[in-house]
Design an enzyme around this catalytic site. Structure first.
Site, PDB file in Angstrom:
ATOM      1  N   ARG A  80       0.829  -1.209   0.000  1.00  0.00           N
ATOM      2  CA  ARG A  80       0.000   0.000   0.000  1.00  0.00           C
ATOM      3  C   ARG A  80       0.862   1.256   0.000  1.00  0.00           C
ATOM      4  O   ARG A  80       0.371   2.352  -0.295  1.00  0.00           O
ATOM      5  CB  ARG A  80      -0.933  -0.003   1.215  1.00  0.00           C
ATOM      6  CG  ARG A  80      -1.987  -1.101   1.157  1.00  0.00           C
ATOM      7  CD  ARG A  80      -2.792  -1.156   2.436  1.00  0.00           C
ATOM      8  NE  ARG A  80      -3.753  -2.266   2.401  1.00  0.00           N
ATOM      9  CZ  ARG A  80      -4.459  -2.661   3.447  1.00  0.00           C
ATOM     10  NH1 ARG A  80      -4.326  -2.046   4.609  1.00  0.00           N
ATOM     11  NH2 ARG A  80      -5.307  -3.662   3.346  1.00  0.00           N
ATOM     12  N   ARG A  82       2.914   3.066  -1.953  1.00  0.00           N
ATOM     13  CA  ARG A  82       3.078   2.962  -3.409  1.00  0.00           C
ATOM     14  C   ARG A  82       4.321   3.661  -3.941  1.00  0.00           C
ATOM     15  O   ARG A  82       4.734   3.396  -5.060  1.00  0.00           O
ATOM     16  CB  ARG A  82       1.809   3.496  -4.093  1.00  0.00           C
ATOM     17  CG  ARG A  82       0.598   2.621  -3.813  1.00  0.00           C
ATOM     18  CD  ARG A  82      -0.635   3.090  -4.589  1.00  0.00           C
ATOM     19  NE  ARG A  82      -1.086   4.407  -4.195  1.00  0.00           N
ATOM     20  CZ  ARG A  82      -1.864   4.655  -3.141  1.00  0.00           C
ATOM     21  NH1 ARG A  82      -2.257   3.664  -2.371  1.00  0.00           N
ATOM     22  NH2 ARG A  82      -2.250   5.880  -2.861  1.00  0.00           N
ATOM     23  N   SER A  90       7.785 -15.189  -6.287  1.00  0.00           N
ATOM     24  CA  SER A  90       6.545 -15.565  -6.949  1.00  0.00           C
ATOM     25  C   SER A  90       6.055 -16.938  -6.502  1.00  0.00           C
ATOM     26  O   SER A  90       6.822 -17.900  -6.462  1.00  0.00           O
ATOM     27  CB  SER A  90       6.757 -15.572  -8.469  1.00  0.00           C
ATOM     28  OG  SER A  90       5.648 -16.120  -9.134  1.00  0.00           O
ATOM     29  N   ARG A  92       3.905 -18.346  -8.328  1.00  0.00           N
ATOM     30  CA  ARG A  92       3.639 -18.966  -9.622  1.00  0.00           C
ATOM     31  C   ARG A  92       4.865 -19.727 -10.114  1.00  0.00           C
ATOM     32  O   ARG A  92       4.762 -20.846 -10.608  1.00  0.00           O
ATOM     33  CB  ARG A  92       3.245 -17.898 -10.647  1.00  0.00           C
ATOM     34  CG  ARG A  92       2.811 -18.494 -11.975  1.00  0.00           C
ATOM     35  CD  ARG A  92       2.493 -17.408 -12.982  1.00  0.00           C
ATOM     36  NE  ARG A  92       1.950 -17.967 -14.217  1.00  0.00           N
ATOM     37  CZ  ARG A  92       2.137 -17.442 -15.429  1.00  0.00           C
ATOM     38  NH1 ARG A  92       2.845 -16.329 -15.561  1.00  0.00           N
ATOM     39  NH2 ARG A  92       1.617 -18.006 -16.488  1.00  0.00           N
ATOM     40  N   ARG A 152      -2.126 -22.431  -6.006  1.00  0.00           N
ATOM     41  CA  ARG A 152      -1.811 -21.484  -4.923  1.00  0.00           C
ATOM     42  C   ARG A 152      -3.050 -20.809  -4.336  1.00  0.00           C
ATOM     43  O   ARG A 152      -2.978 -20.184  -3.278  1.00  0.00           O
ATOM     44  CB  ARG A 152      -0.843 -20.405  -5.426  1.00  0.00           C
ATOM     45  CG  ARG A 152      -1.411 -19.524  -6.527  1.00  0.00           C
ATOM     46  CD  ARG A 152      -0.419 -18.497  -7.011  1.00  0.00           C
ATOM     47  NE  ARG A 152      -0.886 -17.873  -8.253  1.00  0.00           N
ATOM     48  CZ  ARG A 152      -0.284 -16.841  -8.839  1.00  0.00           C
ATOM     49  NH1 ARG A 152       0.799 -16.321  -8.297  1.00  0.00           N
ATOM     50  NH2 ARG A 152      -0.756 -16.331  -9.964  1.00  0.00           N
ATOM     51  N   ASN A 168      12.661   5.811  -1.266  1.00  0.00           N
ATOM     52  CA  ASN A 168      13.464   7.002  -1.000  1.00  0.00           C
ATOM     53  C   ASN A 168      13.292   7.387   0.463  1.00  0.00           C
ATOM     54  O   ASN A 168      12.368   6.924   1.146  1.00  0.00           O
ATOM     55  CB  ASN A 168      13.127   8.140  -1.970  1.00  0.00           C
ATOM     56  CG  ASN A 168      11.767   8.770  -1.727  1.00  0.00           C
ATOM     57  OD1 ASN A 168      11.437   9.211  -0.618  1.00  0.00           O
ATOM     58  ND2 ASN A 168      10.948   8.835  -2.778  1.00  0.00           N
ATOM     59  N   ARG A 170      12.372  10.028   2.071  1.00  0.00           N
ATOM     60  CA  ARG A 170      11.145  10.710   2.498  1.00  0.00           C
ATOM     61  C   ARG A 170      10.004   9.717   2.677  1.00  0.00           C
ATOM     62  O   ARG A 170       9.248   9.790   3.648  1.00  0.00           O
ATOM     63  CB  ARG A 170      10.767  11.775   1.476  1.00  0.00           C
ATOM     64  CG  ARG A 170       9.619  12.675   1.919  1.00  0.00           C
ATOM     65  CD  ARG A 170       9.303  13.701   0.856  1.00  0.00           C
ATOM     66  NE  ARG A 170       8.322  14.672   1.303  1.00  0.00           N
ATOM     67  CZ  ARG A 170       7.860  15.661   0.543  1.00  0.00           C
ATOM     68  NH1 ARG A 170       8.312  15.817  -0.701  1.00  0.00           N
ATOM     69  NH2 ARG A 170       6.955  16.507   1.006  1.00  0.00           N
ATOM     70  N   ARG A 179       3.914   2.887  10.461  1.00  0.00           N
ATOM     71  CA  ARG A 179       4.051   1.466  10.787  1.00  0.00           C
ATOM     72  C   ARG A 179       4.833   1.183  12.058  1.00  0.00           C
ATOM     73  O   ARG A 179       4.785   0.050  12.556  1.00  0.00           O
ATOM     74  CB  ARG A 179       4.676   0.727   9.605  1.00  0.00           C
ATOM     75  CG  ARG A 179       3.901   0.862   8.300  1.00  0.00           C
ATOM     76  CD  ARG A 179       2.492   0.323   8.406  1.00  0.00           C
ATOM     77  NE  ARG A 179       1.806   0.341   7.107  1.00  0.00           N
ATOM     78  CZ  ARG A 179       0.650  -0.255   6.854  1.00  0.00           C
ATOM     79  NH1 ARG A 179       0.022  -0.908   7.820  1.00  0.00           N
ATOM     80  NH2 ARG A 179       0.095  -0.180   5.657  1.00  0.00           N
TER      81      ARG A 179
END
Length: 246
Positions: A80, A82, A90, A92, A152, A168, A170, A179
């Site tokens: 979240r 971003r 993976s 997969r 899966r 980065n 910031r 968090r």
């Protein structure tokens, strides 16, 4: 517990942040930005930016972490954020097949605290899902990603994963403010504190005030506050001492 490694970061991060800031506030050309920019001068620039709330120069440096031993549940939370780059193992292309037990998974402390019987029940549930996964792989008949990608679907959020993350500075500060807070979910909170410890070791002036909002003043959570600001501040100070010793 998650294993966190600071894989790399912008060299001399505080010096390059100071150089970017110097460009904003002086007539210096690009070729002379680093001239006479000692570690002490760089620290002064970084502290000045913090006091002014001028955060854009901080975006010019980045930190890359390798993370193991975390759940897919944590993955759903951390993505979240971003303004970051993620590379994730993976499900997969990497099979979760296991004939002798179960796939690696995370045991929540709340379940562990219930005692051995609760842990055994949880382990049995993970083993059952492993059996379901193996059965679907066999029924789908194909090898590799063709069977993994649909088998899966029966795997739980507890399933362990690993990733590489770059942010980065910031965005890292924003991540830590959210968090490291006591109201964050336990797993991502523990991860955030360890990432902060490593980042502060690499750039002590830059991250010395990073962490949940309550260490910088009034708790921003309002009525939702955990009410433990003093304990959080004490933990933050202890973390700084640990980083300095290492």
């Amino acid at each position: 517990m998650a294993k966190v490694t600071l894989l790399t970061h912008t060299p001399d991060p505080e010096r390059y942040i100071a150089a970017a800031a110097k460009l904003c506030y002086s007539a210096s050309g690009v070729d002379t930005l680093l001239d006479k920019l000692t570690d002490e001068k760089a620290a002064e620039f970084v502290e000045m930016l913090a006091s002014m709330g001028h955060e854009s120069p901080i975006e010019h440096v980045s930190f890359t972490f390798g993370i193991e031993g975390v759940s897919r549940s944590l993955l759903a939370q951390i993505t979240r954020h971003r303004i970051a780059s993620f590379s994730v193992q993976s499900q997969r292309y990497v099979s979760q097949a296991n004939q002798t037990g179960s796939f690696p998974y995370i045991l929540p402390p709340s379940i562990e605290a219930l005692g051995p019987e609760a842990v055994a029940e949880y382990d049995r549930q993970m083993e059952t899902m492993q059996q379901w996964y193996n059965q679907w792989q066999a029924k789908l008949g194909a090898k590799g990603e063709k069977s993994n990608e649909d088998a899966r679907f029966v795997l739980p959020n507890a399933c362990e994963t690993r990733m590489v993350i770059t942010m980065n500075a910031r965005e890292l500060m924003h991540f830590f403010s959210l968090r490291c807070c006591n109201r964050a979910q336990w797993e991502i909170r523990a991860l955030a504190w360890e990432m902060l410890r490593l980042a502060e070791k690499a750039a002590p002036t830059l991250f010395k005030n990073s962490g949940p909002g309550c260490i910088r003043g009034k708790c921003p959570e309002g009525k939702m506050s955990c009410g433990q600001a003093e304990q959080v501040r004490a933990y933050r100070e202890a973390l700084q001492c640990t980083s300095k010793k290492q």
